[in-house]
Design a protein around this motif. Structure first.
Motif, PDB file in Angstrom:
ATOM      1  N   VAL A 215       2.557  12.745   4.141  1.00 34.44           N
ATOM      2  CA  VAL A 215       1.996  12.527   2.792  1.00 34.44           C
ATOM      3  C   VAL A 215       2.892  11.603   1.975  1.00 34.44           C
ATOM      4  CG1 VAL A 215       1.511  13.678   0.582  1.00 34.44           C
ATOM      5  CG2 VAL A 215       0.640  14.648   2.708  1.00 34.44           C
ATOM      6  N   SER A 216       4.215  11.855   1.968  1.00 31.02           N
ATOM      7  CA  SER A 216       5.120  11.073   1.109  1.00 31.02           C
ATOM      8  C   SER A 216       5.287   9.640   1.614  1.00 31.02           C
ATOM      9  CB  SER A 216       6.486  11.761   0.964  1.00 31.02           C
ATOM     10  OG  SER A 216       6.977  12.162   2.214  1.00 31.02           O
ATOM     11  N   VAL A 217       5.505   9.465   2.919  1.00 29.72           N
ATOM     12  CA  VAL A 217       5.698   8.118   3.465  1.00 29.72           C
ATOM     13  C   VAL A 217       4.380   7.332   3.432  1.00 29.72           C
ATOM     14  CG1 VAL A 217       6.294   6.823   5.542  1.00 29.72           C
ATOM     15  CG2 VAL A 217       7.681   8.748   4.888  1.00 29.72           C
ATOM     16  N   GLY A 218       3.270   8.017   3.765  1.00 34.18           N
ATOM     17  CA  GLY A 218       1.959   7.359   3.716  1.00 34.18           C
ATOM     18  C   GLY A 218       1.606   6.903   2.310  1.00 34.18           C
ATOM     19  N   SER A 219       1.882   7.755   1.321  1.00 34.28           N
ATOM     20  CA  SER A 219       1.605   7.405  -0.086  1.00 34.28           C
ATOM     21  C   SER A 219       2.456   6.224  -0.534  1.00 34.28           C
ATOM     22  CB  SER A 219       1.885   8.607  -1.003  1.00 34.28           C
ATOM     23  OG  SER A 219       1.075   9.695  -0.660  1.00 34.28           O
ATOM     24  N   LEU A 220       3.753   6.255  -0.149  1.00 28.45           N
ATOM     25  CA  LEU A 220       4.662   5.173  -0.530  1.00 28.45           C
ATOM     26  C   LEU A 220       4.189   3.850   0.060  1.00 28.45           C
ATOM     27  CD1 LEU A 220       7.320   4.048  -1.712  1.00 28.45           C
ATOM     28  CD2 LEU A 220       8.469   4.754   0.387  1.00 28.45           C
ATOM     29  N   GLN A 221       3.802   3.869   1.341  1.00 23.88           N
ATOM     30  CA  GLN A 221       3.352   2.640   1.991  1.00 23.88           C
ATOM     31  C   GLN A 221       2.078   2.109   1.329  1.00 23.88           C
ATOM     32  OE1 GLN A 221       5.186   1.204   4.385  1.00 23.88           O
ATOM     33  NE2 GLN A 221       3.837  -0.537   4.538  1.00 23.88           N
ATOM     34  N   TYR A 222       1.165   3.025   0.962  1.00 23.98           N
ATOM     35  CA  TYR A 222      -0.072   2.618   0.277  1.00 23.98           C
ATOM     36  C   TYR A 222       0.259   1.939  -1.049  1.00 23.98           C
ATOM     37  CZ  TYR A 222      -4.633   2.861  -2.010  1.00 23.98           C
ATOM     38  OH  TYR A 222      -5.800   2.538  -2.653  1.00 23.98           O
ATOM     39  N   VAL A 223       1.174   2.554  -1.811  1.00 21.61           N
ATOM     40  CA  VAL A 223       1.572   2.004  -3.119  1.00 21.61           C
ATOM     41  C   VAL A 223       2.150   0.603  -2.954  1.00 21.61           C
ATOM     42  CG1 VAL A 223       3.259   2.255  -5.003  1.00 21.61           C
ATOM     43  CG2 VAL A 223       1.919   4.231  -4.274  1.00 21.61           C
ATOM     44  N   LEU A 224       3.017   0.424  -1.946  1.00 21.32           N
ATOM     45  CA  LEU A 224       3.657  -0.877  -1.733  1.00 21.32           C
ATOM     46  C   LEU A 224       2.657  -1.933  -1.279  1.00 21.32           C
ATOM     47  CD1 LEU A 224       6.943   0.276   0.049  1.00 21.32           C
ATOM     48  CD2 LEU A 224       6.744  -0.604  -2.269  1.00 21.32           C
ATOM     49  N   GLU A 225       1.710  -1.538  -0.426  1.00 22.16           N
ATOM     50  CA  GLU A 225       0.743  -2.501   0.114  1.00 22.16           C
ATOM     51  C   GLU A 225      -0.324  -2.883  -0.913  1.00 22.16           C
ATOM     52  OE1 GLU A 225       0.138  -3.617   3.522  1.00 22.16           O
ATOM     53  OE2 GLU A 225       2.084  -2.912   4.182  1.00 22.16           O
ATOM     54  N   ARG A 226      -0.733  -1.918  -1.747  1.00 19.98           N
ATOM     55  CA  ARG A 226      -1.890  -2.127  -2.614  1.00 19.98           C
ATOM     56  C   ARG A 226      -1.549  -2.217  -4.098  1.00 19.98           C
ATOM     57  NH1 ARG A 226      -6.183  -3.279   0.505  1.00 19.98           N
ATOM     58  NH2 ARG A 226      -7.546  -2.460  -1.113  1.00 19.98           N
ATOM     59  N   GLY A 227      -0.293  -1.939  -4.449  1.00 21.46           N
ATOM     60  CA  GLY A 227       0.086  -1.857  -5.868  1.00 21.46           C
ATOM     61  C   GLY A 227      -0.245  -3.092  -6.677  1.00 21.46           C
ATOM     62  N   GLN A 228       0.143  -4.256  -6.166  1.00 22.94           N
ATOM     63  CA  GLN A 228      -0.075  -5.503  -6.904  1.00 22.94           C
ATOM     64  C   GLN A 228      -1.564  -5.796  -7.082  1.00 22.94           C
ATOM     65  OE1 GLN A 228       1.586  -7.457  -8.739  1.00 22.94           O
ATOM     66  NE2 GLN A 228       0.017  -9.024  -8.954  1.00 22.94           N
ATOM     67  N   GLU A 229      -2.320  -5.584  -6.008  1.00 19.53           N
ATOM     68  CA  GLU A 229      -3.757  -5.865  -6.058  1.00 19.53           C
ATOM     69  C   GLU A 229      -4.473  -4.954  -7.059  1.00 19.53           C
ATOM     70  OE1 GLU A 229      -7.390  -5.599  -2.953  1.00 19.53           O
ATOM     71  OE2 GLU A 229      -5.527  -6.400  -2.146  1.00 19.53           O
ATOM     72  N   ASP A 230      -4.010  -3.682  -7.145  1.00 16.27           N
ATOM     73  CA  ASP A 230      -4.651  -2.714  -8.058  1.00 16.27           C
ATOM     74  C   ASP A 230      -3.979  -2.654  -9.429  1.00 16.27           C
ATOM     75  OD1 ASP A 230      -6.194  -2.224  -5.873  1.00 16.27           O
ATOM     76  OD2 ASP A 230      -5.316  -0.291  -5.368  1.00 16.27           O
ATOM     77  N   ASP A 231      -3.044  -3.599  -9.690  1.00 15.79           N
ATOM     78  CA  ASP A 231      -2.340  -3.710 -10.977  1.00 15.79           C
ATOM     79  C   ASP A 231      -1.517  -2.466 -11.324  1.00 15.79           C
ATOM     80  OD1 ASP A 231      -1.477  -5.141 -13.121  1.00 15.79           O
ATOM     81  OD2 ASP A 231      -3.176  -4.635 -14.405  1.00 15.79           O
ATOM     82  N   TRP A 232      -0.788  -1.960 -10.337  1.00 15.56           N
ATOM     83  CA  TRP A 232       0.209  -0.907 -10.494  1.00 15.56           C
ATOM     84  C   TRP A 232      -0.247   0.255 -11.387  1.00 15.56           C
ATOM     85  CZ3 TRP A 232       3.610  -1.080  -6.759  1.00 15.56           C
ATOM     86  CH2 TRP A 232       3.909  -2.313  -6.177  1.00 15.56           C
ATOM     87  N   PHE A 233       0.481   0.484 -12.492  1.00 17.51           N
ATOM     88  CA  PHE A 233       0.269   1.705 -13.291  1.00 17.51           C
ATOM     89  C   PHE A 233      -1.049   1.724 -14.058  1.00 17.51           C
ATOM     90  CE2 PHE A 233       4.875   1.794 -12.628  1.00 17.51           C
ATOM     91  CZ  PHE A 233       5.017   3.103 -12.164  1.00 17.51           C
ATOM     92  N   SER A 234      -1.769   0.608 -14.075  1.00 18.89           N
ATOM     93  CA  SER A 234      -3.083   0.643 -14.717  1.00 18.89           C
ATOM     94  C   SER A 234      -4.125   1.265 -13.783  1.00 18.89           C
ATOM     95  CB  SER A 234      -3.521  -0.758 -15.143  1.00 18.89           C
ATOM     96  OG  SER A 234      -3.631  -1.583 -14.013  1.00 18.89           O
ATOM     97  N   SER A 235      -3.753   1.515 -12.524  1.00 17.83           N
ATOM     98  CA  SER A 235      -4.644   2.174 -11.563  1.00 17.83           C
ATOM     99  C   SER A 235      -4.276   3.659 -11.471  1.00 17.83           C
ATOM    100  CB  SER A 235      -4.504   1.522 -10.187  1.00 17.83           C
ATOM    101  OG  SER A 235      -4.976   2.389  -9.183  1.00 17.83           O
TER     102      SER A 235
END
Length: 526
Positions: A215-235
């Motif tokens: 859960v923790s590593v999978g979530s971290l990887q998702y955040v790193l891969e998709r964060g910029q595209e989803d505009d980080w904390f606005s998602s």
């Protein structure tokens, strides 16, 4: 220490095991980058959006990074040979399924499963090679393994570009099938499992630890891969997953330090060399994957090269690294200080980054990249082996596999952090550079007026009416400004990576030379 020595191989048997392990590491790493150039074809063929097709990369990375820390434990559970062979088979079967996928989400599922198989290939290859060589030859063993790890990301784009241009995208997966089949057969025939691997009963398995890690590593990887595209904390999704990552890691660390049978042995990080090595592996991953990501992107978006051309230009750097690897391995074998080699590698990598900063323009010629990329090859060659051999130099027995898991995971996460940080940084600085350039374009400035009227005149000669020609002139000027702003963003990224490596040099040189400790360890063995 008999257990470790019993795994040392000699003659043709060691050659076969080494080649098998390198091919498996290459398979895994090439597959990380080979799909990058095929996304457009997949998008059209499977009727997917760009956002959906990018999951083909994300799913593989998540599968990879979940399994890497667990590889040492899984090897102990099922026996290293069996686990390694099973991982190759999973990877190979999933490669076939990926090539046959009819829909985008079917492909994403098979890529995730392929990532679970592939993550084990990288770390277990390193452990197998390390333990197949006697301690005094492990510098050379890391050099051989490093060939696959450093060249892999560079080979991916040109190989993918060639396959997509001449065949079709499923063949980037089918190419794994014959290599994977041969590797699985050789593994079952030649690789041995260590005697210290003790299988645990089902009731002793740390299922909570496995769940928290995934859960923790999978979530971290998702955040790193998709964060910029989803505009980080606005998602809301990204924000929620950041919270899940922090809490997941907190409870995972607590669980692993308090349970009797941890899934990941965190106590191995008491070893000073390994602690330093995991940090340096993170930085190495940042530089390796970050620069492999940024150069083809610049060549394709700013200079409008094809994916195959962009990939091919990286080959001289890969060959330089391949040439450097055995030389560095021999130097370490003869007693060269690993910390000094790492520091020199970081200086060379800074030179490469600064060179990149100086030569980038909206129309840089092909010749300008050659020597700059040769320096990248030199730097990578001098960094990889000393970092990996420093990390594992004072570990024994089962600790080698545990240590390789940590350095492998940190290298992968370093790459993910690097790409996420670079894309965010570029999108922010791109806007700043664009507004700065536009502020200098004063419509009343005679030079600007002359440029616009010259462009308008040019368009009129091509048969446009004066008002349409004027609009086209302004559009062309705006396009030129956007291109310049984009190039300045790439320049900033090169400088950023270079300065980061430069800042690490004092930290590296402060690490105590552990040669004495290694000698003591070797003394204990005899």
């Amino acid at each position: 220490m008999q257990q470790t020595e019993s795994l040392v191989e000699y003659g043709s048997r060691r050659v076969i095991i080494t080649i098998t392990a390198i091919f498996c590491a290459l398979l895994e790493i090439v597959d990380t980058t080979i799909v990058n150039v095929a996304l457009n074809d997949m998008k059209g063929n499977l009727g997917a959006t760009l956002s959906e097709v990018s999951w083909v990369i994300t799913a593989y990375a998540i599968g990879n990074v979940i399994i890497v820390p667990m590889t040492s434990w899984l090897s102990a559970q099922f026996g290293r040979r069996n686990y390694f062979a099973a991982s190759i088979m999973i990877f190979t079967v999933c490669s076939f399924l990926c090539g046959n996928a009819d829909g985008i989400w079917e492909l994403v599922l098979f890529r995730f499963l392929q990532g679970l198989g592939g993550g084990a290939l990288l770390v277990t290859s390193q452990t197998i090679i390390t333990e197949s060589y006697p301690p005094e030859k492990r510098g050379m063993a890391q050099a051989i393994y490093g060939l696959g790890v450093i060249i892999g990301p560079t080979l991916g784009p040109p190989l993918g570009g060639y396959i997509v241009d001449h065949y079709s995208w499923p063949y980037i997966f089918y190419i794994n099938i014959p290599i994977g089949t041969i590797a699985a057969l050789l593994t079952l025939q030649f690789v041995r499992s260590p005697k210290y691997a003790l299988k645990k009963a089902i009731k002793d398995i740390d299922f909570l630890g496995i769940g928290l890690l995934a859960v923790s590593v999978g979530s971290l990887q998702y955040v790193l891969e998709r964060g910029q595209e989803d505009d980080w904390f606005s998602s809301a999704t990204i924000t929620s997953l950041i919270v899940v990552t922090i809490l997941g890691f907190f409870f995972f660390i607590w669980r692993e330090l308090t349970t009797r049978n941890p899934i990941v042995e965190l106590r191995v990080l008491k070893n000073g060399n390994l602690r330093v090595g995991t940090i340096l592996s993170f930085i190495l991953g940042f530089g390796l994957y970050g620069s492999t990501f940024i150069i083809p992107l610049y060549l394709q978006s700013s200079l409008h090269w094809t994916s195959q051309q962009a990939g091919m230009i990286m080959i001289p750097a890969a060959l330089t690294t391949a040439f450097m690897m055995p030389i560095i391995g021999m130097l370490i074998q003869k007693g060269a200080k690993q910390t000094v080699l790492v520091a020199l590698g970081m200086v060379i990598f800074f030179v490469y980054s600064f060179w990149g900063y100086k030569i980038l323009t909206p129309d840089t010629s092909r010749d300008n990249f050659f020597w700059m990329l040769i320096f990248r090859g030199l730097g990578m060659g001098m960094l990889f082996i000393p970092i990996t051999s420093l990390s594992l130099s004072t570990l024994k027995g089962q600790q080698i596999g545990q240590g390789a898991s940590f350095t492998g995971m940190m290298r992968q996460l370093g790459g993910s952090f690097g790409i996420a940080l670079i894309t965010t940084y570029m999108s922010r600085t791109n806007m700043q550079h664009r507004s700065n350039l536009l502020s200098h374009l004063d419509a009343t400035n005679p030079a600007v007026q002359n440029r616009v009227s010259a462009m308008q005149h040019n368009y009129i000669l091509k048969g446009m009416s004066p008002d349409i020609a004027l609009q086209s002139a302004y559009k062309a000027l705006d396009y030129s400004v956007s291109g310049q702003a984009q190039v300045q963003s790439y320049m900033d990224v090169f400088m950023f990576i270079g300065v980061m490596f430069l800042c690490c040099i004092p930290f590296v040189l402060m690490v105590k030379d552990k040669k004495q400790a290694t000698k003591l360890d070797m003394g204990d063995m005899h």
